[in-house]
Design a protein around this motif. Structure first.
Motif, PDB file in Angstrom:
ATOM      1  N   GLY A 266      45.209  53.360 -34.959  1.00 21.30           N
ATOM      2  CA  GLY A 266      44.545  52.265 -35.655  1.00 21.30           C
ATOM      3  C   GLY A 266      44.272  51.062 -34.782  1.00 21.30           C
ATOM      4  O   GLY A 266      43.533  50.147 -35.175  1.00 21.30           O
ATOM      5  N   THR A 267      44.859  51.040 -33.589  1.00 21.12           N
ATOM      6  CA  THR A 267      44.681  49.856 -32.752  1.00 21.12           C
ATOM      7  C   THR A 267      43.293  49.788 -32.137  1.00 21.12           C
ATOM      8  O   THR A 267      42.918  48.757 -31.603  1.00 21.12           O
ATOM      9  CB  THR A 267      45.697  49.844 -31.604  1.00 21.12           C
ATOM     10  N   VAL A 268      42.554  50.878 -32.202  1.00 19.41           N
ATOM     11  CA  VAL A 268      41.241  50.908 -31.547  1.00 19.41           C
ATOM     12  C   VAL A 268      40.380  49.735 -32.005  1.00 19.41           C
ATOM     13  O   VAL A 268      39.893  48.943 -31.207  1.00 19.41           O
ATOM     14  CB  VAL A 268      40.532  52.251 -31.829  1.00 19.41           C
ATOM     15  N   VAL A 269      40.269  49.589 -33.323  1.00 19.00           N
ATOM     16  CA  VAL A 269      39.434  48.520 -33.857  1.00 19.00           C
ATOM     17  C   VAL A 269      40.113  47.162 -33.651  1.00 19.00           C
ATOM     18  O   VAL A 269      39.476  46.177 -33.274  1.00 19.00           O
ATOM     19  CB  VAL A 269      39.150  48.770 -35.353  1.00 19.00           C
ATOM     20  N   LEU A 270      41.428  47.140 -33.879  1.00 18.82           N
ATOM     21  CA  LEU A 270      42.174  45.883 -33.776  1.00 18.82           C
ATOM     22  C   LEU A 270      42.012  45.271 -32.384  1.00 18.82           C
ATOM     23  O   LEU A 270      41.680  44.089 -32.239  1.00 18.82           O
ATOM     24  CB  LEU A 270      43.652  46.159 -34.048  1.00 18.82           C
ATOM     25  N   GLU A 271      42.229  46.073 -31.356  1.00 18.44           N
ATOM     26  CA  GLU A 271      42.178  45.559 -29.991  1.00 18.44           C
ATOM     27  C   GLU A 271      40.754  45.170 -29.597  1.00 18.44           C
ATOM     28  O   GLU A 271      40.542  44.229 -28.830  1.00 18.44           O
ATOM     29  CB  GLU A 271      42.741  46.593 -29.024  1.00 18.44           C
ATOM     30  N   GLU A 272      39.806  45.875 -30.183  1.00 20.30           N
ATOM     31  CA  GLU A 272      38.425  45.519 -29.908  1.00 20.30           C
ATOM     32  C   GLU A 272      38.127  44.132 -30.471  1.00 20.30           C
ATOM     33  O   GLU A 272      37.530  43.288 -29.816  1.00 20.30           O
ATOM     34  CB  GLU A 272      37.499  46.581 -30.511  1.00 20.30           C
ATOM     35  N   ILE A 273      38.613  43.901 -31.712  1.00 20.92           N
ATOM     36  CA  ILE A 273      38.352  42.604 -32.349  1.00 20.92           C
ATOM     37  C   ILE A 273      38.984  41.476 -31.538  1.00 20.92           C
ATOM     38  O   ILE A 273      38.379  40.439 -31.304  1.00 20.92           O
ATOM     39  CB  ILE A 273      38.904  42.603 -33.790  1.00 20.92           C
ATOM     40  N   PHE A 274      40.212  41.672 -31.089  1.00 20.16           N
ATOM     41  CA  PHE A 274      40.920  40.602 -30.382  1.00 20.16           C
ATOM     42  C   PHE A 274      40.735  40.679 -28.866  1.00 20.16           C
ATOM     43  O   PHE A 274      41.405  39.965 -28.143  1.00 20.16           O
ATOM     44  CB  PHE A 274      42.407  40.649 -30.716  1.00 20.16           C
ATOM     45  N   SER A 275      39.875  41.564 -28.410  1.00 19.70           N
ATOM     46  CA  SER A 275      39.701  41.807 -26.970  1.00 19.70           C
ATOM     47  C   SER A 275      41.056  41.930 -26.281  1.00 19.70           C
ATOM     48  O   SER A 275      41.318  41.295 -25.265  1.00 19.70           O
ATOM     49  CB  SER A 275      38.903  40.677 -26.305  1.00 19.70           C
ATOM     50  N   TYR A 276      41.915  42.685 -26.860  1.00 15.94           N
ATOM     51  CA  TYR A 276      43.270  42.840 -26.344  1.00 15.94           C
ATOM     52  C   TYR A 276      43.298  44.057 -25.429  1.00 15.94           C
ATOM     53  O   TYR A 276      42.933  45.160 -25.856  1.00 15.94           O
ATOM     54  CB  TYR A 276      44.219  43.040 -27.525  1.00 15.94           C
ATOM     55  N   PRO A 277      43.704  43.919 -24.186  1.00 15.84           N
ATOM     56  CA  PRO A 277      43.501  45.016 -23.219  1.00 15.84           C
ATOM     57  C   PRO A 277      44.473  46.185 -23.409  1.00 15.84           C
ATOM     58  O   PRO A 277      45.203  46.546 -22.490  1.00 15.84           O
ATOM     59  CB  PRO A 277      43.726  44.339 -21.874  1.00 15.84           C
TER      60      PRO A 277
END
Lengths: 332, 742
Positions: A266-277
């Motif tokens: 589920g982090t795929v979208v989350l990290e994309e939103i927060f630009s989290y590497p």
């Protein structure tokens, strides 16, 4: 055959199946895996007759070999932890994964544990005060939290807290210029950056955990052994912890480990939103850039983590619940 | 007082409605719900004598559990307890239970009065060891933990348990009987004066129930206890109690000394209850179910509560609620809530009284015995089902650590059993839980593949047929052997109407008949099994039927397959006691109509006896996977040859006053040995009261017994066996000849 042996033998099989599936699916994508790379190489001025050799050197795969040969080469590579060379980032895939995976694990584990603890506490209170105003309100709240996907929270938090109020950074895992060390500055920077993603990821899961705990708690509270414990004059504290909480949380334990695995994806979208590497961020990048080796690497890591999580849950549940080894649990 | 309690029952019979040295005085106590709308215990006034055992009998939903909870002021929320409950401690002033503060009540419970619940499994925290339960109880009451544990060990030992093993075990690691005894020890660990037991043995099989009762009797004497024993099982408590009370529709219907209640009951309900009890000694035709059901708390009749079901009801009964008054002027200890106690005694005859006279002649059973004989003789004919040296062993799943340290454990559910079932035969498999009777039953109808030996259907090996090489096709065998499960509720698909459930089997047996014809056949069968109006029942769903009706449907479904044999696996245990006889009669009638054989699995000798005797069948007694004795019901009851059969006979409660409460169990051990590692030689030798050295070494085979039908697997049947010359085992009777005599 023995259950544990069977269970352990299943792991390499599952991973093999996953590797095969990723391999096959990506071959089915339009353009094929190495069109992009071939184009790039040609643009760099590599002579056409040398392109295949270069690809082979980079990816362990001979593009002109028959499919089964490519498949075997890929599997051998996976077994040696050699996942090829990322096309877009120009470094080995394994390095990219090693760099990004810790961030993702950090996000997922922290948020899942937070979610579990908060959810269990709320659910336990609800069970104790079943039918009260608090119970009704939080039940409604839980259902609301369950029905709103986490990325909605993520976008709202990002917009209000990061862009409008500027309380939190809008991207990255640490401030530029802060070096990785055991210093306070580094840790606070990490927490500052992770706060919003963790919050968004936690809040959406609290609802289902609380409702789950509430149900289990009410069930356990109605059990005869709680009644007997009360008659025996045990303190309320002891009954709440040793009797109610323990027996209500136990069945949720397997779910917790499974959840960590699922939330990794589920982090795929989350990290994309927060630009989290993290892993998910690189995966989106890889998809956008047609970076097949990186994509396959990300898929593989996510599934392997899930498989291992389920495996640990299965193995340890017997140690945590004394009834399981006897095979007569009546919970769930 | 302590010495008094061990003296005979009659000494303790009290002279007035209120007893001499009461430990509890309960006055006009009620339990209500919904702000007094629903009354689940109404104006109860009763006293409990110090050091007595008071047996309280009532149907489910009669308020008996409420009475138990009231003694600890532990009515489940939101019930309201009102009235006056006075407790007299051994020393010190009386305590008014309803006036206690929370802390005083916390201390009162378990230290003065403690309680044993029905389900021991659900009374222990499943994630805590048994020992931890003891420790925390001692700590919660500020007792010395190691001294308390010492006392707990003593209690456990008195209950025939190994203290260290039990304290270090998780609840699920103990058998049901062990758990229940551990729970009794837990309730006594603070040395209370009163023990309230709410159906403490209901979940156990008969032998364990009776063993626990004898142990209770001993505990009561050793520790000067007052026991309030609440149950639905009248004959069970009759063997233990000093006084008995019958509770009906939230009030006491009758209370008095045990012998008075059993032998000279004055309330029609008590007398009906006595007559409805399956009883080994009673003539079978006399057992009568009580018609109707007890009233719900919202619809209690205005007059006498039993009036709607009472055959003797008069106008007075309809209008006036009879008080609980002394039956005879000179004997006030026996009180009954009935206007016409004399009429009741005259009109409703107790069947077991008559039984005693008739038993001597034993004439009604003579013909059946010879029938069994002849059937057993028909060996020339191919039997319907034939087991040859069948064994069923299960390998247990192992834990992670055990995997590397131990050999796989094998449970020997069935071991070396040979048995022939003939056409239209009737065999009851009888034994304690875990003796392998269900596994054997399932093997007989081809549901369980034996790990060794063979099972033949009309000469054809069932499992060879399944593998494809047999003269009789497997499908035919499969539909010829049917099963009725213990719990009809879970055996019927809840999402299908009765018509759909039944037509499934019809479609199989008669593929060519039309929808109307199917419905006609189902209709007539339902009417035949007493479910009228059949049309209405056909369109119902299983949850709209009562337990007895569901079991009838399950029976009908099996019969529609046109089977040659039906396995009834504890098929009547889930049915209300008063309906059991009806269902058993029905099964017997249908057996001859449909020309099938019945295999009846039960742990209850009186049920098995009823079945076997009425159907001219045999009873096979099983112990730890082996058949130890087989024969006609009549012979087994009156002339048991195997000591284990004798034990089962002992465990079956009866209402004969002379034999009541007589002696310890004819057993040296209460618990069944572990079937993973069964004892050497004769498997019963660890518990057998007459075991000798020879039994430890040699394994007896089933041998034809002299002067009777059937077979028994005991060396005592062979007058020339070396058994007679070897030494008795530890604790066994020195002179087995005397044992055989009683």
């Amino acid at each position: 055959m023995n259950y544990y042996l069977k269970r352990t033998a299943q792991i390499p099989l599952t991973i093999l199946a996953v590797a095969t599936l990723t391999f096959g699916l990506i071959r089915l994508l339009p353009g094929g895996p190495f069109t992009q790379l071939r184009l790039e190489l040609l643009q760099q001025g590599v002579p056409a007759e040398q392109v295949d050799t270069r690809i082979e050197a980079l990816q362990n795969i001979r593009p002109d070999a028959p499919l089964w040969q490519q498949y075997l080469d890929y599997l051998i590579g996976v077994a040696q932890l050699d996942l090829g060379q990322s096309i877009s980032l120009n470094e080995p895939v394994i390095d990219v994964l090693a760099r990004s995976l810790p961030w993702t694990v950090f996000l997922v584990v922290t948020s899942t544990i937070l979610m579990f603890v908060v959810g269990v506490v709320i659910g336990a209170l609800q069970a104790y005060w079943e039918g009260s105003r608090f119970d009704r309100l939080t039940s409604g709240g839980s259902i609301f939290l369950m029905s709103v996907p986490y990325y909605i929270f993520a976008v709202i938090f990002l917009f209000i807290l990061a862009f409008q109020l500027q309380l939190f950074p809008t991207g990255n895992a640490v401030d530029r210029g802060v070096d990785a060390s055991l210093s306070l500055a580094y840790f606070s920077s990490v927490l500052h950056h992770a706060a919003l993603p963790i919050l968004a990821f936690t809040i959406s899961g609290i609802g289902s955990t609380a409702l789950n705990m509430r149900g289990n708690g009410i069930q356990v509270l109605g059990k005869e052994y709680v009644e007997v414990a009360r008659l025996r004059g045990l303190s309320n504290n002891r009954i709440a912890t040793r009797y109610v909480a323990r027996n209500a949380i136990l069945p949720m334990y397997t779910g917790l480990l499974l959840l960590i695995g699922f939330r990794l994806g589920g982090t795929v979208v989350l990290e994309e939103i927060f630009s989290y590497p993290g892993l998910g961020y690189y995966m989106i990048q890889a998809v956008n850039a047609n970076d097949y080796p990186l994509m396959m690497g990300c898929f593989l890591v996510i599934t392997v983590t899930l498989v291992v999580g389920v495996y640990i849950a299965d193995l340890t549940y017997g140690l945590i619940d004394p009834r399981i080894s006897a095979g007569d649990s009546d919970e769930y | 007082m302590a010495t008094d309690s061990s003296s005979s029952v009659s000494d303790r019979i009290v002279s007035r409605g209120t007893v001499e040295d009461p430990i509890f005085e309960i006055t006009e106590t009620s339990v209500t719900y919904d702000d007094g709308e629903t009354c689940v215990l109404e104006d109860v006034t009763v006293s409990i004598d110090r050091h007595e055992i008071l047996g309280i009998v009532g149907e489910s939903g009669s308020g008996k559990s409420m009475f138990a909870s009231a003694l600890l002021d532990a009515i489940p929320d939101p019930g309201v307890l009102s009235g006056d409950i006075r407790y007299h401690p051994p020393d010190g002033p009386p305590v008014d239970l309803l006036e206690l503060t929370d802390e005083e009540r916390r201390q009162f419970r378990w230290e003065e009065v403690s309680m044993v619940f029905q389900g021991a499994m659900s009374s222990f925290n499943p994630t805590m060891k048994i020992g931890a339960h003891f420790e925390e109880t001692l700590k919660a009451h500020d007792k010395h933990v190691s001294e308390g544990l010492e006392f707990a060990r003593e209690l456990l030992e008195n209950l025939y348990l190994e203290p260290e093993r039990v304290l270090d075990a998780y609840p699920h690691e103990l058998s049901g009987g062990m758990q229940q005894r551990a729970l009794i020890a837990l309730s006594m660990v603070l040395d209370p004066a009163v023990l309230v037991m709410d159906e403490p043995t209901a979940a156990l099989d008969l032998l364990m129930q009776r063993s626990i009762l004898t142990l209770l009797d001993r505990l009561q004497r050793t520790y000067d206890l007052t026991i309030v024993f609440i149950t639905h099982d009248l004959p069970l408590v009759a063997s233990l109690a000093d006084r008995m009370a019958i509770i009906y529709a939230f009030q006491f219907a009758e209370i008095g000394p045990r012998d008075e209640i059993i032998g000279n009951a004055a309330h029609p309900y008590t007398r009906a209850l006595l007559n409805a009890t399956p009883n080994v000694d009673a003539p079978l035709d006399e057992m009568q179910p009580i018609e109707g059901e007890g009233p719900a708390p919202v619809s209690v009749p205005s007059g006498c509560r039993f009036e709607p079901r009472c055959p003797l009801a008069t106008e007075e009964c309809r209008t006036t609620d009879p008080p609980l008054a002394a039956v005879d002027r000179d004997r006030t200890s026996h009180r009954s809530a009935c206007h016409h106690p004399a009429t009741a005694r005259e009109e409703i005859r107790l069947n077991f009284d008559e039984a005693n006279d008739e038993l001597e002649s034993a004439s009604p059973v003579e013909p059946s015995e010879s029938a069994v004989e002849t059937r057993a003789e028909q060996t020339s004919e191919t039997p319907l089902l034939s087991l040859d040296d069948v064994a069923v062993h299960f390998t247990e799943e192992q834990g992670l650590t055990e995997r590397f340290t131990k050999d796989p454990t094998v449970v020997r559910a069935v071991d070396g059993v040979s048995l022939d079932i003939h056409e239209q035969d009737l065999v009851c498999l009888l034994g304690e839980s875990g003796c392998g009777k269900t596994t054997l039953g399932k093997t007989l109808i081809g549901l369980q593949r034996p790990t060794d030996g063979s099972i033949e259907y009309r000469g054809q090996d069932i499992w060879e047929a399944k593998d494809g090489d047999g003269e009789i096709p497997y499908d035919e065998i499969r539909s010829a052997l049917q099963i009725i499960h213990q719990d009809p509720g879970s055996a019927l698909n809840p999402n299908r109407r009765i018509a759909d459930i039944l037509s499934e089997s019809l479609r199989h047996t008669h593929p060519n008949i039309g929808r109307n014809e199917r419905r006609r056949r189902m209709h007539s069968l339902l009417e035949r099994i007493g479910m009228a109006p059949a049309d209405e029942f056909l369109d119902r769903y299983p949850h709209q039927l009562s337990g007895g009706e569901k079991q009838r449907v399950a029976l009908a479904r099996a019969l529609l397959m046109n089977p040659d044999a039906i396995l009834a696996d504890e098929a009547i245990s889930a049915v209300d006691v008063s309906l059991r006889i009806e269902i058993m009669d029905l099964m017997l009638e249908l057996q001859s109509e449909f020309e099938t054989s019945f295999l009846f699995v039960s742990h209850d000798l009186s049920n098995a006896r009823y079945f076997a005797e009425h159907g001219d069948g045999r009873i096979a007694v099983m112990y730890l996977g082996e058949i130890v004795e087989i024969g006609s019901a009549e012979r087994l009851i009156h002339d048991p040859r195997h000591p284990y059969t004798e034990v089962l006979r002992w465990a079956t409660p009866d209402l004969e006053l002379d034999s009541m409460g007589a002696g310890d169990p004819p057993l040296r051990e209460v618990d069944v040995p572990d079937p993973i590692d069964p004892p050497s030689g004769c498997r019963f030798h660890t518990r057998c009261p007459v075991a000798r050295e020879a039994c430890r070494e040699q394994r007896p085979n089933l041998r034809r017994i002299d002067e009777g039908d059937g077979k028994a697997a005991c060396f005592r049947e062979d007058p020339n066996h070396e058994y007679w010359d070897s030494d008795p085992l530890d604790g066994a009777v020195e002179q087995p000849e005397e044992f055989a005599g009683d």
